[in-house]
Write a protein that holds these residues in place. Structure first.
Motif, PDB file in Angstrom:
ATOM      1  N   VAL A   1      -3.544  -7.932  -7.771  1.00 28.55           N
ATOM      2  CA  VAL A   1      -3.829  -6.577  -7.442  1.00 28.55           C
ATOM      3  C   VAL A   1      -2.865  -5.912  -6.550  1.00 28.55           C
ATOM      4  O   VAL A   1      -2.436  -4.791  -6.796  1.00 28.55           O
ATOM      5  N   LEU A   2      -2.270  -6.615  -5.358  1.00 21.90           N
ATOM      6  CA  LEU A   2      -1.386  -6.074  -4.438  1.00 21.90           C
ATOM      7  C   LEU A   2      -0.115  -5.748  -5.247  1.00 21.90           C
ATOM      8  O   LEU A   2       0.754  -4.815  -5.085  1.00 21.90           O
ATOM      9  N   THR A   3       0.398  -6.637  -6.018  1.00 19.10           N
ATOM     10  CA  THR A   3       1.479  -6.665  -6.754  1.00 19.10           C
ATOM     11  C   THR A   3       1.620  -5.580  -7.699  1.00 19.10           C
ATOM     12  O   THR A   3       2.241  -4.674  -8.140  1.00 19.10           O
ATOM     13  N   ALA A   4       0.335  -5.295  -8.505  1.00 23.92           N
ATOM     14  CA  ALA A   4      -0.046  -4.246  -9.188  1.00 23.92           C
ATOM     15  C   ALA A   4       0.296  -2.853  -8.689  1.00 23.92           C
ATOM     16  O   ALA A   4       0.879  -1.990  -9.274  1.00 23.92           O
ATOM     17  N   ALA A   5      -0.262  -2.960  -7.486  1.00 27.38           N
ATOM     18  CA  ALA A   5      -0.231  -1.539  -6.926  1.00 27.38           C
ATOM     19  C   ALA A   5       1.329  -1.102  -6.257  1.00 27.38           C
ATOM     20  O   ALA A   5       1.773  -0.293  -6.624  1.00 27.38           O
ATOM     21  N   PHE A   6       1.919  -2.186  -5.744  1.00 22.68           N
ATOM     22  CA  PHE A   6       3.371  -1.959  -5.450  1.00 22.68           C
ATOM     23  C   PHE A   6       4.132  -1.572  -6.852  1.00 22.68           C
ATOM     24  O   PHE A   6       5.369  -0.860  -6.666  1.00 22.68           O
ATOM     25  N   THR A   7       3.778  -2.228  -7.819  1.00 25.48           N
ATOM     26  CA  THR A   7       4.358  -1.990  -9.138  1.00 25.48           C
ATOM     27  C   THR A   7       4.409  -0.671  -9.563  1.00 25.48           C
ATOM     28  O   THR A   7       5.646   0.128  -9.840  1.00 25.48           O
TER      29      THR A   7
ATOM     30  N   TYR B   1     -10.278  -1.851  -7.083  1.00 22.51           N
ATOM     31  CA  TYR B   1     -10.410  -2.186  -5.796  1.00 22.51           C
ATOM     32  C   TYR B   1     -11.891  -2.634  -5.436  1.00 22.51           C
ATOM     33  O   TYR B   1     -12.225  -3.371  -4.571  1.00 22.51           O
ATOM     34  N   VAL B   2     -13.004  -1.774  -5.812  1.00 25.40           N
ATOM     35  CA  VAL B   2     -14.453  -2.229  -5.773  1.00 25.40           C
ATOM     36  C   VAL B   2     -14.623  -3.674  -6.308  1.00 25.40           C
ATOM     37  O   VAL B   2     -15.206  -4.424  -5.548  1.00 25.40           O
ATOM     38  N   PHE B   3     -14.093  -3.809  -7.361  1.00 24.51           N
ATOM     39  CA  PHE B   3     -14.125  -5.296  -7.870  1.00 24.51           C
ATOM     40  C   PHE B   3     -13.730  -6.447  -6.931  1.00 24.51           C
ATOM     41  O   PHE B   3     -14.099  -7.388  -6.532  1.00 24.51           O
ATOM     42  N   LEU B   4     -12.369  -6.083  -6.469  1.00 17.42           N
ATOM     43  CA  LEU B   4     -11.700  -7.026  -5.428  1.00 17.42           C
ATOM     44  C   LEU B   4     -12.677  -7.356  -4.326  1.00 17.42           C
ATOM     45  O   LEU B   4     -12.789  -8.395  -3.774  1.00 17.42           O
ATOM     46  N   LEU B   5     -12.927  -6.194  -3.685  1.00 12.35           N
ATOM     47  CA  LEU B   5     -13.717  -6.338  -2.177  1.00 12.35           C
ATOM     48  C   LEU B   5     -15.012  -6.971  -2.548  1.00 12.35           C
ATOM     49  O   LEU B   5     -15.704  -7.886  -1.665  1.00 12.35           O
TER      50      LEU B   5
END
Length: 328
Positions: A86-92, A160-164
Motif C-alpha cells: 500500500v505504501l509503495t502504491a501511494a508513492f507510485t 486505507y480503511v482495509f489496511l487499518l
C-alpha cells in the motif's frame, strides 16, 4: 451454554473470516488504484504476476507454516508485506517512485502477502475447529465477496480503511492466541518417512482433488462469462459465491460429503448447460458449485493430516489452471 473454549474458537473464526474478506479486498483495491499508472499492455502482466504469486506459491508457503511452531510470525509477515504494498502504491501514484519497477513491486508484495495470509488462515481454521466443515466453509467464503466489494467501491479511502482494520484485527487475534489448542496437539505433523505405502494413495487422492478444484474454477468462470459486469451483477456474483461456500459446509455436515458433492455438482452442471436462460440460472449454478469448496478442503486436510497448510496451498494452486482455461 457456550463454554470459554467455544467462545475462543468462535472469536478466532470470526476474526480470520473477517481478515479473509479484508485481505482479498485490499489486494484487488490496491491493484485497481494502480491501473492508471501503466498502460493496458502492462495490465495483464501485473495482474498475472499477482495471481501467480498469490496462488501458485501457496503449496510452498503452506508447507513452511506446517513446519512452524510459532505460526503467528506468518500472519505478521503477511500484514507487513501488505502494508509495504500500500505504501509503495501511494508513492507510485504520487510520482515519487519509478512507475514500471514500483508497480511490479506492488504486485509482488501483494501476491506474497496474500499467499502467506491464506495458508495461515487455512491452517488455523482447520486446527482450531478440528477440521469442521462448517468452519472451513465460513473461512473460505468471504474472499469472493471481498473481491466483488473492492471492484465496485474501490477508492484510496477504502484501501486505507482495509489496511487499518487488518492491522487492528491481526493484533487483536494474536493477543488472545497464546495457547495451543487440544486439536493442535492431536494434529502434529506426521513425518513424511512414516507414510509408507499410504503415500501412493495420498498422492492419488490429492491429485484427484486438485483436478476437481481446477474443474470447479473453470466452471465458475464459465458460468458467469457471458454476464455484463455491472456493479449490481458483480456484487451478486460475489455474494452468491460466498453464500454457496458457507452453505456447503453446513449441508455436508448434515447430509454427508459425498451426497452433498454429487447433488450440488449435478445442479451446477444443469445450470451450466442452461446458462443462456437468464441470470437466475447462472447464480444458481454458482451457488451450487461453490458448495463443494469446504468438501474438497475437508478431504484434503483429512488426507494430509498435520499438513493442513500444504493441503490448503495445493488446492489454491489448482485454481489457476481452471481460471486461465476459462479466460483464454
Amino acid at each position: 451454554m457456550t463454554t470459554p473454549c467455544q467462545t475462543y474458537h468462535l472469536f478466532g473464526l470470526a476474526t480470520t473470516t473477517a481478515l479473509h474478506f479484508l485481505v482479498d479486498g485490499l489486494c484487488l483495491c490496491c491493484l485497481y488504484l494502480l491501473t492508471g499508472c501503466f498502460g493496458t499492455e502492462r495490465l495483464l502482466h501485473i495482474f498475472l504476476t499477482y495471481n501467480l504469486l498469490a496462488f501458485a506459491t501457496q503449496p510452498l508457503t503452506g508447507f513452511c507454516i506446517d513446519r512452524m511452531r510459532q505460526r503467528h510470525w506468518m500472519l505478521l509477515a503477511a500484514v507487513v508485506l501488505l502494508a509495504l504494498a500500500v505504501l509503495t502504491a501511494a508513492f507510485t501514484v504520487e510520482g515519487i517512485l519509478p512507475t514500471e519497477a514500483a508497480t511490479l513491486t506492488v504486485a509482488t508484495l501483494l501476491g506474497m502477502g496474500n499467499s502467506l495470509f491464506h495458508v495461515w488462515g487455512g491452517k488455523q481454521t482447520a486446527l482450531t475447529s478440528g477440521n469442521d466443515l462448517r468452519a472451513l466453509g465460513v473461512f473460505v467464503s468471504t474472499g469472493a465477496f471481498g473481491l466483488a466489494f473492492s471492484a465496485v467501491f474501490c477508492s484510496w479511502v477504502l484501501l486505507y480503511v482495509f489496511l487499518l482494520t487488518i492491522c487492528v484485527l491481526s493484533v487483536t487475534y494474536l493477543h488472545f492466541d497464546v495457547l495451543p489448542t487440544a486439536s493442535e496437539e492431536r494434529n502434529s505433523p506426521t513425518p513424511p518417512s512414516s507414510f509408507g505405502r499410504k503415500g501412493v494413495w495420498m498422492v492419488a487422492i490429492l491429485l484427484a482433488l486438485m483436478a476437481f478444484v481446477g474443474f470447479r474454477s473453470w466452471m465458475g468462470e464459465s458460468l458467469a462469462a457471458d454476464l455484463v459486469r455491472t456493479h449490481p451483477v458483480v456484487l451478486a456474483i460475489g455474494l452468491t459465491s460466498m453464500l454457496g461456500k458457507m452453505a456447503g459446509g453446513w449441508m455436508a455436515r448434515r447430509w454427508g460429503t459425498v451426497k452433498t458433492l454429487l447433488t450440488v455438482l449435478a445442479i451446477a452442471l444443469v445450470a451450466l448447460m442452461s446458462k443462456g436462460t437468464g441470470m437466475a440460472t447462472v447464480l444458481t449454478g454458482l451457488f451450487a458449485i461453490n458448495c463443494t469448496m469446504p468438501v474438497t478442503l475437508f478431504w484434503a486436510n483429512a488426507t494430509l493430516k498435520g499438513y493442513e497448510g500444504l493441503a490448503f496451498g495445493l488446492l489454491a494452486a489448482a485454481l489457476m489452471p481452471g481460471y486461465l482455461l476459462a479466460t483464454i
